[in-house]
Write a protein that holds these residues in place. Structure first.
Motif, PDB file in Angstrom:
ATOM      1  N   ASN A 141     -47.579   1.263 -17.148  1.00  0.00           N
ATOM      2  CA  ASN A 141     -47.418   0.008 -17.234  1.00  0.00           C
ATOM      3  C   ASN A 141     -47.303  -0.907 -15.843  1.00  0.00           C
ATOM      4  N   GLU A 142     -48.129  -1.681 -15.630  1.00  0.00           N
ATOM      5  CA  GLU A 142     -48.213  -2.653 -14.572  1.00  0.00           C
ATOM      6  C   GLU A 142     -47.926  -1.845 -13.315  1.00  0.00           C
ATOM      7  N   LEU A 143     -48.880  -0.753 -13.107  1.00  0.00           N
ATOM      8  CA  LEU A 143     -48.738   0.118 -11.831  1.00  0.00           C
ATOM      9  C   LEU A 143     -49.005  -0.498 -10.814  1.00  0.00           C
ATOM     10  N   ASN A 144     -49.591  -1.611 -10.691  1.00  0.00           N
ATOM     11  CA  ASN A 144     -50.116  -2.537  -9.690  1.00  0.00           C
ATOM     12  C   ASN A 144     -48.952  -3.407  -9.341  1.00  0.00           C
ATOM     13  N   LEU A 145     -47.789  -3.532  -9.751  1.00  0.00           N
ATOM     14  CA  LEU A 145     -46.816  -4.342  -9.407  1.00  0.00           C
ATOM     15  C   LEU A 145     -45.912  -3.957  -8.386  1.00  0.00           C
ATOM     16  N   GLU A 146     -45.920  -4.768  -7.188  1.00  0.00           N
ATOM     17  CA  GLU A 146     -45.168  -4.537  -6.001  1.00  0.00           C
ATOM     18  C   GLU A 146     -45.544  -3.043  -5.591  1.00  0.00           C
ATOM     19  N   TYR A 147     -46.887  -2.637  -5.619  1.00  0.00           N
ATOM     20  CA  TYR A 147     -47.176  -1.243  -4.887  1.00  0.00           C
ATOM     21  C   TYR A 147     -47.793  -1.304  -3.706  1.00  0.00           C
ATOM     22  N   LYS A 148     -48.023  -0.346  -3.125  1.00  0.00           N
ATOM     23  CA  LYS A 148     -48.893  -0.119  -1.661  1.00  0.00           C
ATOM     24  C   LYS A 148     -49.862   0.940  -1.762  1.00  0.00           C
ATOM     25  N   ASN A 149     -49.450   2.093  -2.295  1.00  0.00           N
ATOM     26  CA  ASN A 149     -50.320   3.236  -2.272  1.00  0.00           C
ATOM     27  C   ASN A 149     -51.262   3.310  -3.285  1.00  0.00           C
ATOM     28  N   PRO A 150     -52.701   3.314  -2.855  1.00  0.00           N
ATOM     29  CA  PRO A 150     -53.691   3.171  -3.961  1.00  0.00           C
ATOM     30  C   PRO A 150     -53.975   4.694  -4.375  1.00  0.00           C
ATOM     31  N   LYS A 151     -53.128   5.915  -4.252  1.00  0.00           N
ATOM     32  CA  LYS A 151     -53.253   6.946  -4.599  1.00  0.00           C
ATOM     33  C   LYS A 151     -52.790   6.980  -6.149  1.00  0.00           C
ATOM     34  N   VAL A 152     -52.209   5.887  -6.280  1.00  0.00           N
ATOM     35  CA  VAL A 152     -51.868   5.950  -7.897  1.00  0.00           C
ATOM     36  C   VAL A 152     -52.777   5.855  -8.685  1.00  0.00           C
ATOM     37  N   TRP A 153     -53.710   5.353  -8.478  1.00  0.00           N
ATOM     38  CA  TRP A 153     -55.089   5.367  -9.045  1.00  0.00           C
ATOM     39  C   TRP A 153     -55.797   6.556  -9.313  1.00  0.00           C
ATOM     40  N   ASP A 154     -55.727   7.495  -8.240  1.00  0.00           N
ATOM     41  CA  ASP A 154     -56.160   8.773  -8.437  1.00  0.00           C
ATOM     42  C   ASP A 154     -55.229   9.648  -9.573  1.00  0.00           C
ATOM     43  N   ALA A 155     -54.173   9.246  -9.548  1.00  0.00           N
ATOM     44  CA  ALA A 155     -53.073   9.894 -10.474  1.00  0.00           C
ATOM     45  C   ALA A 155     -53.377   9.320 -11.878  1.00  0.00           C
ATOM     46  N   VAL A 156     -53.559   8.072 -11.873  1.00  0.00           N
ATOM     47  CA  VAL A 156     -53.998   7.746 -13.155  1.00  0.00           C
ATOM     48  C   VAL A 156     -55.449   8.148 -13.844  1.00  0.00           C
ATOM     49  N   ASN A 157     -56.196   8.299 -12.792  1.00  0.00           N
ATOM     50  CA  ASN A 157     -57.737   8.925 -13.504  1.00  0.00           C
ATOM     51  C   ASN A 157     -57.587  10.277 -13.837  1.00  0.00           C
ATOM     52  N   ASP A 158     -56.500  10.962 -12.986  1.00  0.00           N
ATOM     53  CA  ASP A 158     -56.244  12.546 -13.430  1.00  0.00           C
ATOM     54  C   ASP A 158     -55.610  12.601 -14.725  1.00  0.00           C
ATOM     55  N   ILE A 159     -55.063  11.472 -14.988  1.00  0.00           N
ATOM     56  CA  ILE A 159     -54.358  11.590 -16.594  1.00  0.00           C
ATOM     57  C   ILE A 159     -55.287  11.273 -17.483  1.00  0.00           C
ATOM     58  N   ALA A 160     -56.153  10.427 -17.140  1.00  0.00           N
ATOM     59  CA  ALA A 160     -57.117   9.789 -18.063  1.00  0.00           C
ATOM     60  C   ALA A 160     -58.171  11.359 -18.617  1.00  0.00           C
ATOM     61  N   LYS A 161     -58.456  11.949 -17.320  1.00  0.00           N
ATOM     62  CA  LYS A 161     -59.216  13.254 -17.468  1.00  0.00           C
ATOM     63  C   LYS A 161     -58.491  14.170 -18.514  1.00  0.00           C
ATOM     64  N   MET A 162     -57.313  14.258 -18.011  1.00  0.00           N
ATOM     65  CA  MET A 162     -56.648  15.364 -18.836  1.00  0.00           C
ATOM     66  C   MET A 162     -56.753  14.950 -20.343  1.00  0.00           C
ATOM     67  N   ILE A 163     -56.391  13.506 -20.816  1.00  0.00           N
ATOM     68  CA  ILE A 163     -56.489  12.939 -21.894  1.00  0.00           C
ATOM     69  C   ILE A 163     -57.680  13.372 -22.795  1.00  0.00           C
ATOM     70  N   HIS A 164     -58.880  13.252 -22.132  1.00  0.00           N
ATOM     71  CA  HIS A 164     -60.031  13.396 -22.627  1.00  0.00           C
ATOM     72  C   HIS A 164     -60.215  14.998 -22.832  1.00  0.00           C
ATOM     73  N   LEU A 165     -59.655  15.721 -22.049  1.00  0.00           N
ATOM     74  CA  LEU A 165     -59.713  17.401 -22.363  1.00  0.00           C
ATOM     75  C   LEU A 165     -58.754  17.485 -23.550  1.00  0.00           C
ATOM     76  N   GLU A 166     -57.567  17.039 -23.517  1.00  0.00           N
ATOM     77  CA  GLU A 166     -56.639  17.423 -24.752  1.00  0.00           C
ATOM     78  C   GLU A 166     -57.165  16.791 -26.010  1.00  0.00           C
ATOM     79  N   ASP A 167     -57.299  15.688 -25.851  1.00  0.00           N
ATOM     80  CA  ASP A 167     -57.781  14.726 -27.017  1.00  0.00           C
ATOM     81  C   ASP A 167     -59.054  14.019 -26.997  1.00  0.00           C
ATOM     82  N   PRO A 168     -60.012  14.469 -27.640  1.00  0.00           N
ATOM     83  CA  PRO A 168     -61.355  13.732 -27.431  1.00  0.00           C
ATOM     84  C   PRO A 168     -61.552  12.596 -28.529  1.00  0.00           C
ATOM     85  N   ASN A 169     -60.655  12.203 -29.403  1.00  0.00           N
ATOM     86  CA  ASN A 169     -60.500  11.386 -30.180  1.00  0.00           C
ATOM     87  C   ASN A 169     -60.072   9.929 -30.014  1.00  0.00           C
TER      88      ASN A 169
END
Length: 429
Positions: A141-169
């Motif tokens: 939730n609002e991970l872009n609020l008061e942040y500096k490290n763009p690596k957070v978006w790499d983590a978000v994508n890894d979570i999305a990728k994991m979701i698609h593997l675990e839950d294709p629906n």
């Protein structure tokens, strides 16, 4: 002698059995996003599904009654209870996954911590993926609020990728505070596995379609928080107190901003109004559509109209203005200590019900946070207001100089209410 390791093993085994049981008894309902000639359509169980949602898990039965069809959470705590109750009412759930924020001290350069977070969330996704009320996964939730490290978006994508593997629906999204080209550029490059974007916008909601196009986003999106003009967007007094809209002013802007954006933009698959409940954030009335007693404001009347096309039979009271010492809040009010001042109310009830005022005086809140973090409610100052009649009362100011805020709750006796408040400063001559 108790063998604690054996006890722990038994508990973990029972938890695993419960998760397996949940997966066995539930059948997931597939959700997809389909491109159309003019935009995008959310499709659930093979049918178009436009989200008419609210943020929060309170008063779900009333949400259904007023035409809503979905709720949004900020984490997966008690997810089984929430999902089962939603399903029993015919509601869906955008289920939040609690992703750590840099502004709370999380370091996205710490690869071990990032990996552990991913595995923790994998268990949550596996646990709830087959519940029939599940609609979409919300990553953080609002991970872009008061942040500096763009690596957070790499983590978000890894979570999305994991979701698609675990839950294709079920699709995956992440919730952004506002529309910002820098974040959208990052997400387009670093988060290709997200299925749609989610935005949280208040005063600028009507301009969201244009702002997204200007920022280069032409994909699907939903608005996962929207509501009144935010406290950071509002006029402030010299002592830094934000001036809040009345419930009637809020009702007007909820309606106009929704109709100018969410209702019109065919790239938008729906929204979650904020907040289907009550909370202290700057004031006890700023964001909640209900009072602490569960009374319903004029904004809920508007939401029923936006969701169903029909107004409720009983409309909430309407406040035209609230004056203190013959001044409105934007006049910037300074008062003397321990003196009496006239309060004037101009209001009406569409159903001609008898209205009853409740007055409450609070010191201006000093426990101020960002991003919706929990704030404490100021203590009520007792015996400060004498009611003369519906339209007039007398405020006795505190002896102690400082910032205060006077609140009015105008009830119709049928669980409908209008709210207003007016900040003032007690200053010795």
């Amino acid at each position: 002698m108790i063998c604690y390791s054996k006890v722990i093993q038994i508990i973990l085994c029972l938890m695993c059995i419960n998760d397996v049981y949940a997966q066995d008894i539930y059948n997931p309902v597939k959700t997809t996003i389909v491109a159309s000639d003019t935009g995008f359509i959310l499709v659930r169980a093979g049918k178009p599904y436009f989200i008419k949602g609210a943020g929060g898990t309170n008063y779900m039965d009333r949400l259904v009654k007023y035409g809503g069809n979905s709720i949004r959470t900020w984490d997966s705590k008690n997810g089984d209870v929430v999902l089962d109750k939603a399903n029993s009412l015919g509601l869906t759930v955008t289920m939040g996954l609690n992703v750590a924020r840099e502004r709370h001290g999380f370091d996205y350069n710490d690869t071990a911590a990032v990996r552990q977070q991913l595995e923790n969330l994998r268990r949550e996704v596996h646990k709830y993926k087959n519940y029939p009320a599940l609609l979409i996964w919300g990553i953080g939730n609002e991970l872009n609020l008061e942040y500096k490290n763009p690596k957070v978006w790499d983590a978000v994508n890894d979570i999305a990728k994991m979701i698609h593997l675990e839950d294709p629906n079920h699709p995956a999204t992440t919730m952004l505070a506002g529309v910002n080209k820098r974040e959208i550029d990052y997400i387009k490059v670093r988060c290709p596995d997200l299925d749609l974007l989610s935005l949280q916008v208040y005063g600028g909601l009507a301009r969201v379609p244009q702002a997204l196009r200007a920022a280069g986003w032409d994909g699907p999106y939903m608005v996962t928080e929207w509501g009144p003009t935010g406290h950071w967007e509002s006029m402030q007094t010299p002592w830094k107190a934000s001036i809040e809209e009345t419930s009637s002013q809020k009702a007007a802007v909820y309606k106009s901003r929704y109709e100018a954006s969410i209702k019109q933009d065919q790239h938008c698959v729906g929204s979650y109004v904020f907040l289907w409940g009550q909370k202290q954030e700057r004031t006890p009335t700023w964001y909640g559509l209900f009072t602490e007693q569960g009374e319903e404001s004029e904004v809920i009347d508007v939401m029923q109209y936006l969701w169903t096309g029909s107004w409720p039979n009983n409309r909430a009271p309407h406040i035209d203005s609230l004056l203190l010492n013959n001044k409105k809040a934007s006049d910037i009010i300074y008062l003397e200590p321990d003196k009496n001042y006239i309060i004037t109310v101009f209001a009406n009830d569409p159903n001609q019900y008898k209205m009853t005022p409740r007055w409450e005086l609070l010191p201006e809140s000093t426990d101020l946070k960002n991003g919706g973090d929990r704030e404490s409610r100021p203590e009520v100052i007792l015996s400060s207001t004498v009611v003369k009649n519906l339209n007039e009362a007398v405020l006795k100011t505190p002896e102690k100089p400082g910032a205060y805020r006077l609140f009015l709750y105008l009830s119709d006796g049928h669980n409908k209410v209008a709210t207003a408040n007016i900040p003032f400063y007690v200053k010795s001559e």
